[in-house]
Design a protein around this motif. Structure first.
Motif, PDB file in Angstrom:
ATOM      1  N   VAL A   1      -9.720  -1.838  -6.947  1.00  0.00           N
ATOM      2  CA  VAL A   1      -9.395  -2.222  -5.591  1.00  0.00           C
ATOM      3  C   VAL A   1     -10.524  -3.117  -5.098  1.00  0.00           C
ATOM      4  N   GLU A   2     -11.699  -2.800  -5.437  1.00  0.00           N
ATOM      5  CA  GLU A   2     -12.878  -3.579  -5.079  1.00  0.00           C
ATOM      6  C   GLU A   2     -13.671  -3.773  -6.351  1.00  0.00           C
ATOM      7  N   LYS A   3     -13.914  -5.003  -6.728  1.00  0.00           N
ATOM      8  CA  LYS A   3     -14.551  -5.266  -8.002  1.00  0.00           C
ATOM      9  C   LYS A   3     -16.073  -5.147  -7.952  1.00  0.00           C
ATOM     10  N   ASN A   4     -16.675  -5.360  -6.846  1.00  0.00           N
ATOM     11  CA  ASN A   4     -18.131  -5.337  -6.770  1.00  0.00           C
ATOM     12  C   ASN A   4     -18.692  -4.003  -6.308  1.00  0.00           C
ATOM     13  N   ILE A   5     -17.893  -3.223  -5.662  1.00  0.00           N
ATOM     14  CA  ILE A   5     -18.333  -1.928  -5.157  1.00  0.00           C
ATOM     15  C   ILE A   5     -17.355  -0.882  -5.665  1.00  0.00           C
ATOM     16  N   ASP A   6     -17.863   0.217  -6.158  1.00  0.00           N
ATOM     17  CA  ASP A   6     -16.991   1.267  -6.656  1.00  0.00           C
ATOM     18  C   ASP A   6     -16.367   2.016  -5.487  1.00  0.00           C
ATOM     19  N   LEU A   7     -15.151   1.655  -5.105  1.00  0.00           N
ATOM     20  CA  LEU A   7     -14.489   2.307  -3.991  1.00  0.00           C
ATOM     21  C   LEU A   7     -13.348   3.171  -4.496  1.00  0.00           C
ATOM     22  N   ILE A   8     -12.190   2.599  -4.735  1.00  0.00           N
ATOM     23  CA  ILE A   8     -11.048   3.365  -5.216  1.00  0.00           C
ATOM     24  C   ILE A   8     -10.346   2.563  -6.304  1.00  0.00           C
ATOM     25  N   CYS A   9      -9.800   3.271  -7.264  1.00  0.00           N
ATOM     26  CA  CYS A   9      -9.106   2.632  -8.383  1.00  0.00           C
ATOM     27  C   CYS A   9      -7.648   3.061  -8.374  1.00  0.00           C
ATOM     28  N   ILE A  10      -6.782   2.148  -8.754  1.00  0.00           N
ATOM     29  CA  ILE A  10      -5.348   2.410  -8.836  1.00  0.00           C
ATOM     30  C   ILE A  10      -4.929   2.301 -10.291  1.00  0.00           C
ATOM     31  N   ASP A  11      -4.261   3.327 -10.783  1.00  0.00           N
ATOM     32  CA  ASP A  11      -3.695   3.278 -12.133  1.00  0.00           C
ATOM     33  C   ASP A  11      -2.224   2.882 -11.974  1.00  0.00           C
ATOM     34  N   ASP A  12      -1.936   1.628 -12.267  1.00  0.00           N
ATOM     35  CA  ASP A  12      -0.578   1.108 -12.075  1.00  0.00           C
ATOM     36  C   ASP A  12       0.462   1.840 -12.917  1.00  0.00           C
ATOM     37  N   SER A  13       0.035   2.410 -14.024  1.00  0.00           N
ATOM     38  CA  SER A  13       1.000   3.116 -14.876  1.00  0.00           C
ATOM     39  C   SER A  13       1.429   4.445 -14.248  1.00  0.00           C
ATOM     40  N   LYS A  14       0.658   4.951 -13.292  1.00  0.00           N
ATOM     41  CA  LYS A  14       0.987   6.212 -12.621  1.00  0.00           C
ATOM     42  C   LYS A  14       1.536   6.012 -11.207  1.00  0.00           C
ATOM     43  N   CYS A  15       1.205   4.901 -10.571  1.00  0.00           N
ATOM     44  CA  CYS A  15       1.600   4.677  -9.173  1.00  0.00           C
ATOM     45  C   CYS A  15       3.110   4.500  -9.064  1.00  0.00           C
ATOM     46  N   ILE A  16       3.737   5.279  -8.194  1.00  0.00           N
ATOM     47  CA  ILE A  16       5.180   5.184  -7.965  1.00  0.00           C
ATOM     48  C   ILE A  16       5.467   4.499  -6.625  1.00  0.00           C
ATOM     49  N   VAL A  17       4.435   3.970  -5.985  1.00  0.00           N
ATOM     50  CA  VAL A  17       4.537   3.222  -4.727  1.00  0.00           C
ATOM     51  C   VAL A  17       5.304   4.034  -3.687  1.00  0.00           C
ATOM     52  N   CYS A  18       4.931   5.288  -3.544  1.00  0.00           N
ATOM     53  CA  CYS A  18       5.614   6.185  -2.608  1.00  0.00           C
ATOM     54  C   CYS A  18       5.146   5.984  -1.166  1.00  0.00           C
ATOM     55  N   GLY A  19       3.941   5.437  -0.991  1.00  0.00           N
ATOM     56  CA  GLY A  19       3.438   5.174   0.349  1.00  0.00           C
ATOM     57  C   GLY A  19       2.652   6.311   0.965  1.00  0.00           C
ATOM     58  N   ALA A  20       2.496   7.415   0.269  1.00  0.00           N
ATOM     59  CA  ALA A  20       1.741   8.540   0.829  1.00  0.00           C
ATOM     60  C   ALA A  20       0.304   8.126   1.140  1.00  0.00           C
ATOM     61  N   CYS A  21      -0.304   7.367   0.266  1.00  0.00           N
ATOM     62  CA  CYS A  21      -1.687   6.923   0.471  1.00  0.00           C
ATOM     63  C   CYS A  21      -1.780   5.948   1.647  1.00  0.00           C
ATOM     64  N   VAL A  22      -0.778   5.103   1.778  1.00  0.00           N
ATOM     65  CA  VAL A  22      -0.754   4.138   2.884  1.00  0.00           C
ATOM     66  C   VAL A  22      -0.674   4.896   4.211  1.00  0.00           C
ATOM     67  N   ALA A  23       0.147   5.921   4.252  1.00  0.00           N
ATOM     68  CA  ALA A  23       0.348   6.690   5.483  1.00  0.00           C
ATOM     69  C   ALA A  23      -0.914   7.430   5.919  1.00  0.00           C
ATOM     70  N   VAL A  24      -1.699   7.875   4.959  1.00  0.00           N
ATOM     71  CA  VAL A  24      -2.862   8.701   5.296  1.00  0.00           C
ATOM     72  C   VAL A  24      -4.151   7.888   5.466  1.00  0.00           C
ATOM     73  N   CYS A  25      -4.183   6.678   4.979  1.00  0.00           N
ATOM     74  CA  CYS A  25      -5.417   5.882   5.042  1.00  0.00           C
ATOM     75  C   CYS A  25      -5.776   5.568   6.504  1.00  0.00           C
ATOM     76  N   PRO A  26      -6.934   6.029   6.948  1.00  0.00           N
ATOM     77  CA  PRO A  26      -7.303   5.840   8.351  1.00  0.00           C
ATOM     78  C   PRO A  26      -7.718   4.415   8.708  1.00  0.00           C
ATOM     79  N   THR A  27      -7.989   3.592   7.697  1.00  0.00           N
ATOM     80  CA  THR A  27      -8.455   2.229   7.976  1.00  0.00           C
ATOM     81  C   THR A  27      -7.447   1.163   7.548  1.00  0.00           C
ATOM     82  N   GLU A  28      -6.248   1.590   7.141  1.00  0.00           N
ATOM     83  CA  GLU A  28      -5.199   0.668   6.690  1.00  0.00           C
ATOM     84  C   GLU A  28      -5.690  -0.234   5.563  1.00  0.00           C
TER      85      GLU A  28
END
Length: 76
Positions: free
Chosen positions: A6-33
């Protein structure tokens, strides 16, 4: 491995595209959008991300994770 940074220069969060089902749960809970869905893909807005870990906690498939301090994120 299809994990991408997600961020190449700073270790923030990583997404494994092979597992992501794009359900939106993470989008809904992220406090900073910092996560958005574009088409059928989960994307990030790295400058908004504050690595609080909430998105990874609600991910039903384990597609999101926060790298440990000092661990390098991997490109897929």
């Amino acid at each position: 491995m299809s994990e991408r940074d997600v961020e190449k220069n700073i270790d923030l969060i990583c997404i494994d595209d092979s597992k992501c089902i794009v359900c939106g749960a993470c989008v809904a809970v992220c406090p900073t959008e910092a996560l958005i869905i574009e088409g059928l893909t989960l994307k990030s807005v790295p400058e908004r991300c504050r690595p609080c870990g909430q998105a990874a906690l609600v991910c039903p498939t384990g597609a999101l994770r926060c790298p440990q301090k000092g661990e390098k994120s991997k490109n897929g």
